[in-house]
Motif scaffolding. Structure first.
Motif, PDB file in Angstrom:
ATOM      1  N   ALA A   1       0.505  -0.989  -0.024  1.00 30.68           N
ATOM      2  CA  ALA A   1       0.086   0.118  -0.365  1.00 30.68           C
ATOM      3  C   ALA A   1       1.018   0.947   0.092  1.00 30.68           C
ATOM      4  O   ALA A   1       0.336   1.844  -0.405  1.00 30.68           O
ATOM      5  CB  ALA A   1      -0.783  -0.023   0.821  1.00 30.68           C
ATOM      6  N   ALA A   2       1.649   1.219   1.022  1.00 31.71           N
ATOM      7  CA  ALA A   2       2.821   2.395   0.923  1.00 31.71           C
ATOM      8  C   ALA A   2       3.584   2.544  -0.134  1.00 31.71           C
ATOM      9  O   ALA A   2       4.104   3.822  -1.102  1.00 31.71           O
ATOM     10  CB  ALA A   2       3.649   2.283   2.790  1.00 31.71           C
ATOM     11  N   LEU A   3       4.109   1.847  -0.852  1.00 30.94           N
ATOM     12  CA  LEU A   3       5.012   2.164  -1.900  1.00 30.94           C
ATOM     13  C   LEU A   3       3.892   2.380  -3.298  1.00 30.94           C
ATOM     14  O   LEU A   3       4.762   2.573  -4.502  1.00 30.94           O
ATOM     15  CB  LEU A   3       5.628   0.929  -2.435  1.00 30.94           C
ATOM     16  N   SER A   4       2.885   2.451  -3.184  1.00 30.87           N
ATOM     17  CA  SER A   4       2.460   3.137  -4.348  1.00 30.87           C
ATOM     18  C   SER A   4       0.944   4.124  -4.218  1.00 30.87           C
ATOM     19  O   SER A   4       0.920   3.985  -2.492  1.00 30.87           O
ATOM     20  CB  SER A   4       1.181   1.952  -4.965  1.00 30.87           C
ATOM     21  N   ALA A   5       1.219   4.966  -5.215  1.00 27.41           N
ATOM     22  CA  ALA A   5       0.056   5.889  -4.534  1.00 27.41           C
ATOM     23  C   ALA A   5      -1.492   5.483  -5.258  1.00 27.41           C
ATOM     24  O   ALA A   5      -2.313   5.621  -4.074  1.00 27.41           O
ATOM     25  CB  ALA A   5       0.362   6.795  -5.760  1.00 27.41           C
ATOM     26  N   GLY A   6      -1.600   4.739  -5.747  1.00 24.43           N
ATOM     27  CA  GLY A   6      -3.443   3.699  -5.378  1.00 24.43           C
ATOM     28  C   GLY A   6      -2.795   2.508  -5.514  1.00 24.43           C
ATOM     29  O   GLY A   6      -2.261   1.542  -6.432  1.00 24.43           O
ATOM     30  N   THR A   7      -4.029   1.740  -4.970  1.00 19.00           N
ATOM     31  CA  THR A   7      -4.314   0.436  -5.026  1.00 19.00           C
ATOM     32  C   THR A   7      -5.311  -0.207  -5.547  1.00 19.00           C
ATOM     33  O   THR A   7      -6.459   0.548  -5.139  1.00 19.00           O
ATOM     34  CB  THR A   7      -3.860  -0.366  -3.546  1.00 19.00           C
ATOM     35  N   VAL A   8      -5.384  -1.439  -6.665  1.00 16.22           N
ATOM     36  CA  VAL A   8      -6.221  -1.431  -7.790  1.00 16.22           C
ATOM     37  C   VAL A   8      -6.914  -2.829  -6.520  1.00 16.22           C
ATOM     38  O   VAL A   8      -5.814  -3.816  -6.702  1.00 16.22           O
ATOM     39  CB  VAL A   8      -6.238  -1.477  -8.505  1.00 16.22           C
ATOM     40  N   VAL A   9      -8.013  -3.217  -5.763  1.00 15.92           N
ATOM     41  CA  VAL A   9      -8.945  -4.323  -6.013  1.00 15.92           C
ATOM     42  C   VAL A   9      -9.170  -4.953  -6.544  1.00 15.92           C
ATOM     43  O   VAL A   9     -10.114  -4.296  -7.213  1.00 15.92           O
ATOM     44  CB  VAL A   9      -9.689  -4.535  -4.497  1.00 15.92           C
TER      45      VAL A   9
ATOM     46  N   ARG B   1      -8.491  -7.171   1.320  1.00 15.02           N
ATOM     47  CA  ARG B   1      -9.313  -5.471   1.314  1.00 15.02           C
ATOM     48  C   ARG B   1      -8.237  -5.124   2.414  1.00 15.02           C
ATOM     49  O   ARG B   1      -8.495  -4.291   2.935  1.00 15.02           O
ATOM     50  CB  ARG B   1     -10.929  -7.090   2.434  1.00 15.02           C
ATOM     51  N   ASN B   2      -7.728  -5.683   3.045  1.00 14.15           N
ATOM     52  CA  ASN B   2      -6.063  -5.788   4.084  1.00 14.15           C
ATOM     53  C   ASN B   2      -5.949  -4.556   3.797  1.00 14.15           C
ATOM     54  O   ASN B   2      -5.520  -3.921   4.356  1.00 14.15           O
ATOM     55  CB  ASN B   2      -5.724  -6.847   4.641  1.00 14.15           C
ATOM     56  N   THR B   3      -5.251  -4.695   2.596  1.00 14.07           N
ATOM     57  CA  THR B   3      -4.316  -3.679   1.489  1.00 14.07           C
ATOM     58  C   THR B   3      -5.328  -2.668   1.728  1.00 14.07           C
ATOM     59  O   THR B   3      -4.854  -1.378   1.892  1.00 14.07           O
ATOM     60  CB  THR B   3      -3.681  -4.398   0.441  1.00 14.07           C
ATOM     61  N   ALA B   4      -6.232  -2.920   0.979  1.00 14.85           N
ATOM     62  CA  ALA B   4      -6.925  -1.805   1.015  1.00 14.85           C
ATOM     63  C   ALA B   4      -7.086   0.064   2.165  1.00 14.85           C
ATOM     64  O   ALA B   4      -7.313   0.321   1.725  1.00 14.85           O
ATOM     65  CB  ALA B   4      -8.336  -2.191  -0.229  1.00 14.85           C
ATOM     66  N   GLY B   5      -7.610  -1.079   2.591  1.00 12.34           N
ATOM     67  CA  GLY B   5      -7.760  -1.031   4.554  1.00 12.34           C
ATOM     68  C   GLY B   5      -6.890   0.142   4.632  1.00 12.34           C
ATOM     69  O   GLY B   5      -6.474   1.431   5.392  1.00 12.34           O
ATOM     70  N   ILE B   6      -5.771  -0.127   4.723  1.00 11.20           N
ATOM     71  CA  ILE B   6      -4.381   0.099   5.089  1.00 11.20           C
ATOM     72  C   ILE B   6      -3.569   1.416   4.098  1.00 11.20           C
ATOM     73  O   ILE B   6      -3.470   2.767   4.375  1.00 11.20           O
ATOM     74  CB  ILE B   6      -2.900  -0.496   4.624  1.00 11.20           C
ATOM     75  N   ALA B   7      -4.098   1.364   2.340  1.00 11.45           N
ATOM     76  CA  ALA B   7      -3.861   2.400   1.238  1.00 11.45           C
ATOM     77  C   ALA B   7      -4.626   3.204   1.764  1.00 11.45           C
ATOM     78  O   ALA B   7      -4.195   4.344   2.156  1.00 11.45           O
ATOM     79  CB  ALA B   7      -4.210   1.669   0.127  1.00 11.45           C
ATOM     80  N   GLY B   8      -5.919   3.223   2.293  1.00  8.86           N
ATOM     81  CA  GLY B   8      -6.823   4.430   2.611  1.00  8.86           C
ATOM     82  C   GLY B   8      -6.433   5.004   4.114  1.00  8.86           C
ATOM     83  O   GLY B   8      -6.909   5.662   3.842  1.00  8.86           O
ATOM     84  N   GLY B   9      -6.234   4.168   4.758  1.00  6.96           N
ATOM     85  CA  GLY B   9      -5.664   4.711   6.241  1.00  6.96           C
ATOM     86  C   GLY B   9      -4.272   5.906   6.188  1.00  6.96           C
ATOM     87  O   GLY B   9      -4.132   6.678   6.874  1.00  6.96           O
ATOM     88  N   LEU B  10      -3.484   5.253   4.550  1.00  8.03           N
ATOM     89  CA  LEU B  10      -2.722   5.977   3.964  1.00  8.03           C
ATOM     90  C   LEU B  10      -2.617   7.378   3.510  1.00  8.03           C
ATOM     91  O   LEU B  10      -1.454   8.233   3.321  1.00  8.03           O
ATOM     92  CB  LEU B  10      -0.781   4.949   3.620  1.00  8.03           C
ATOM     93  N   GLY B  11      -3.738   7.141   3.499  1.00  7.53           N
ATOM     94  CA  GLY B  11      -4.518   8.413   2.477  1.00  7.53           C
ATOM     95  C   GLY B  11      -3.854   8.281   0.353  1.00  7.53           C
ATOM     96  O   GLY B  11      -3.957   9.186   0.050  1.00  7.53           O
ATOM     97  N   ARG B  12      -3.965   6.493   0.769  1.00  4.22           N
ATOM     98  CA  ARG B  12      -3.930   6.505  -0.636  1.00  4.22           C
ATOM     99  C   ARG B  12      -4.662   6.875  -1.331  1.00  4.22           C
ATOM    100  O   ARG B  12      -5.747   6.059  -0.775  1.00  4.22           O
ATOM    101  CB  ARG B  12      -3.124   5.399  -0.962  1.00  4.22           C
ATOM    102  N   VAL B  13      -5.206   6.209  -2.549  1.00  3.89           N
ATOM    103  CA  VAL B  13      -6.444   6.064  -3.356  1.00  3.89           C
ATOM    104  C   VAL B  13      -6.346   4.618  -3.509  1.00  3.89           C
ATOM    105  O   VAL B  13      -6.020   3.727  -3.770  1.00  3.89           O
ATOM    106  CB  VAL B  13      -6.286   6.215  -5.161  1.00  3.89           C
ATOM    107  N   VAL B  14      -7.707   4.379  -3.287  1.00  2.94           N
ATOM    108  CA  VAL B  14      -8.252   3.051  -3.124  1.00  2.94           C
ATOM    109  C   VAL B  14      -8.902   2.310  -4.414  1.00  2.94           C
ATOM    110  O   VAL B  14     -10.184   4.171  -4.422  1.00  2.94           O
ATOM    111  CB  VAL B  14      -8.373   2.611  -2.139  1.00  2.94           C
ATOM    112  N   MET B  15      -9.299   1.614  -4.628  1.00  2.00           N
ATOM    113  CA  MET B  15      -9.928   1.520  -6.285  1.00  2.00           C
ATOM    114  C   MET B  15     -10.017  -0.474  -5.946  1.00  2.00           C
ATOM    115  O   MET B  15      -9.638  -0.737  -5.119  1.00  2.00           O
ATOM    116  CB  MET B  15      -9.365   1.616  -7.469  1.00  2.00           C
ATOM    117  N   ALA B  16     -11.539  -0.192  -6.683  1.00  2.88           N
ATOM    118  CA  ALA B  16     -11.973  -1.632  -7.104  1.00  2.88           C
ATOM    119  C   ALA B  16     -12.446  -1.867  -7.598  1.00  2.88           C
ATOM    120  O   ALA B  16     -13.072  -1.224  -8.301  1.00  2.88           O
ATOM    121  CB  ALA B  16     -12.710  -1.927  -5.360  1.00  2.88           C
TER     122      ALA B  16
END
Lengths: 385, 385
Positions: free
Chosen positions: A233-241, A251-266
């Motif tokens: 999650a941290a090494l990217s600007a956004g995470t696509v599930v 989903r856990n990765t997405a949750g962390i990405a959201g917590g890091l202020g990253r763009v979360v996509m599904a």
């Protein structure tokens, strides 16, 4: 390598050994005192209680020297926070996330790297593509397509090298001739997952890399996957599930990405597929943005203003510019059967005088034709969906 | 029927004839002066300019008496706003929507009804299920499932009787023994769509109804579908778009439903299917709530507090109640290969003393077993997704 550099590497390799990541207290202690003094304090047992608690179970472990030798033998380097290629900007958000109570929000103490150690560069513009191991053909096809499309747009593709979605994303990126980074939940020498040995070799080639914060020999374990996910999650600007069950690691990765202020996509999928249920939950809960294409992912995850989808990317139709009465007249025309103006007036509910004025306008626009048996509709291209 | 009632029906039937719906100026004029005086004024050409503009193209049409006779002959009644079963609460939102600039936001002047005329009752708790004519098997299956499930929860299912999603929704509702309402974009005697004649007959049975604001003999036309869609949206508390292309009529219905303050829902599907592209756009644009099941639709569209999904409806897992250390210990256990406590401590990164305390807790919870060769994991049921 200077003696100072070696001493730093040894200290960091040791610190990776003495606690199970993430070790937030130890991490803070290292930031405060520097790696070498912190390592010395841990060795001598002179650490505060919270640090001692994190390092307690790790007294029986091999020495850092041995890790550096093993690493060297397998072509791996230890990338440390003191190095210019440490992705410090990417990891900086952990601090803020930890204050907000995000779980596991601590940067790694160092990273074992095989392939290109130029991580700051390769992850400057990166998207992670993650999902289920037991993916469907639908999911794998999309993950490969996104991997391919994202490197074509200049992104590095980050994932976890697992079977299913992860592997397909890496493969798509490689097929596109791009850079991809795999973050493992075990030592780089463990050879997990077994079927992906040659895939990982391919990832390491070029500007890509395989990473782990786990020392050589560390076996994978479920909690390590969850802990590893924070790095993806941290090494990217956004995470696509791409595909995820209701309780998946993605989903856990997405949750962390959201917590890091990253763009979360599904990515949505059939509601009849349990493999899309996690994606649909993320979307229902408002935790992720719905994406259906590489263009949409790039738009969401790219630097502000880059990769904007132009309105022209959406299919347009010939009748887009028509007013309400013009559209009604157009719709009253048949493709084959001709009609006189008064018939068109009755069908459309538009006054005859207006119909007489509108029909030539439609004809000029190529939307209507005047024939022997009256007015018919013309369609320049199909705009229907 | 009293002479007064007949006079009112004639006036309303006439008003339906003199303008193409929606006719907002005429509608306001009728509200102001009453149906009979308004009809008289239209006949005599004594109407304001905005009303005159709406009625201009309709001077050559048959008389209202004939419509009432035709209607009677085909078993249809004219339901008028003066009737107690007029769904006035459902239509009341048009006024507000018109002020907000929602297109076509005018109630019908009257409704031709075949089947039960008790519309206020049947639409008090209703959901509309709409979508593409050229639906996929996936879409039709879901529409039928939702139709069936919604009537099972006491909802009336409203749709447009078209091929594809609409038809499947009506059929599902009928199969569930429930009430379903079809709103047509043509006269009730036109027999459109041709393949749905027997379906419409079934819809009319019981408490269901087939409705249209178009006088007998009015042929379907594309702009009439768009105008009709506002009634589908208005007659239900929420609209579910099951499958829709980017430019479909169902998206138009969703837009009106949103404008009327109704709950708009969309069902995701494969991103590779053009038939789901409209649904995905609605979701991306934040115009619709993602729904995957009847339970979710009922929760969103039902009266506040009804139909809430209980947390128990989501699959739970055995490890839900575990703390972080307990979970790490649990995850360090293998299903087959036994391990001693100190081994579990190293694998999990949890202090040996804690591991020794946690293992019996897991055993008591049925999650771990103590055997000849050490501790193993037990799984009471699969919670993985």
């Amino acid at each position: 390598m200077t003696p100072g550099e070696l001493s730093l590497l040894l200290a960091r390799a040791y610190l990776l050994r003495v606690a199970e990541p993430p070790a937030p207290a130890l991490t803070r202690f290292v930031v405060e005192h520097g790696a070498e003094r912190a390592a010395e304090a841990v060795r001598g047992g002179r650490v505060p209680g919270d640090v001692a608690k994190e390092v307690a179970a790790r007294n029986d472990l091999r020495l850092a020297e041995q890790d550096l030798q093993t690493g060297h033998a397998m072509g791996a380097r230890l990338l440390v926070p003191e190095h210019e290629q440490w992705p410090r900007q990417r990891f900086a958000d952990f601090e803020h996330a930890a204050q907000n109570g995000v779980q596991n929000a601590a940067p790694p103490l160092a990273l074992w790297v095989r392939g290109s150690p130029r991580l700051a560069e390769s992850t400057a513009s990166a998207v992670s593509v993650v999902g289920s191991r037991a993916a469907s053909g639908y999911g794998e096809q999309l993950a490969a397509e996104f991997g391919h499309g994202l490197v074509g747009r200049g992104f590095t593709v980050v994932s976890g090298a697992a079977y299913g979605i992860d592997g397909a994303a890496h493969r798509g990126a490689l097929a596109g001739g791009g850079t991809t980074v795999a973050v493992l939940a075990c030592g780089l020498d463990v050879g997990y997952p077994a079927g992906h040995t040659s895939l990982l070799r391919a990832v390491e080639s070029g500007d890509g890399a395989v990473l782990s914060e786990y020392p050589p020999g560390t076996p994978p374990a479920r909690h390590r996957f969850l802990v590893r996910n924070r790095l993806i999650a941290a090494l990217s600007a956004g995470t696509v599930v791409v595909e995820a069950g209701r309780r998946s690691g993605a989903r856990n990765t997405a949750g962390i990405a959201g917590g890091l202020g990253r763009v979360v996509m599904a990515v949505p999928g059939p509601v009849t597929s349990a493999l899309s249920a996690g994606c649909h939950e993320l979307l229902r809960d408002g935790e992720a943005l719905l994406v259906t294409s590489t263009a949409e992912i790039a738009e969401a995850a790219g630097p502000m203003g880059d990769h904007l989808i132009s309105p022209g990317d959406r299919p347009s139709r010939d009748t887009d510019g028509l007013g309400e009465e013009e559209l009604r007249v157009f719709e009253a025309l048949d493709l084959r059967k001709g009609a006189a103006a008064d018939e068109v007036s009755v069908r459309s509910g538009v006054e005859l005088a207006s119909v007489r004025a509108i029909l030539p306008v439609l004809e000029f626009a190529g939307l209507a034709a005047r024939g022997e048996y009256g007015w018919t509709r013309r369609r320049r291209r199909s705009g229907r969906s």
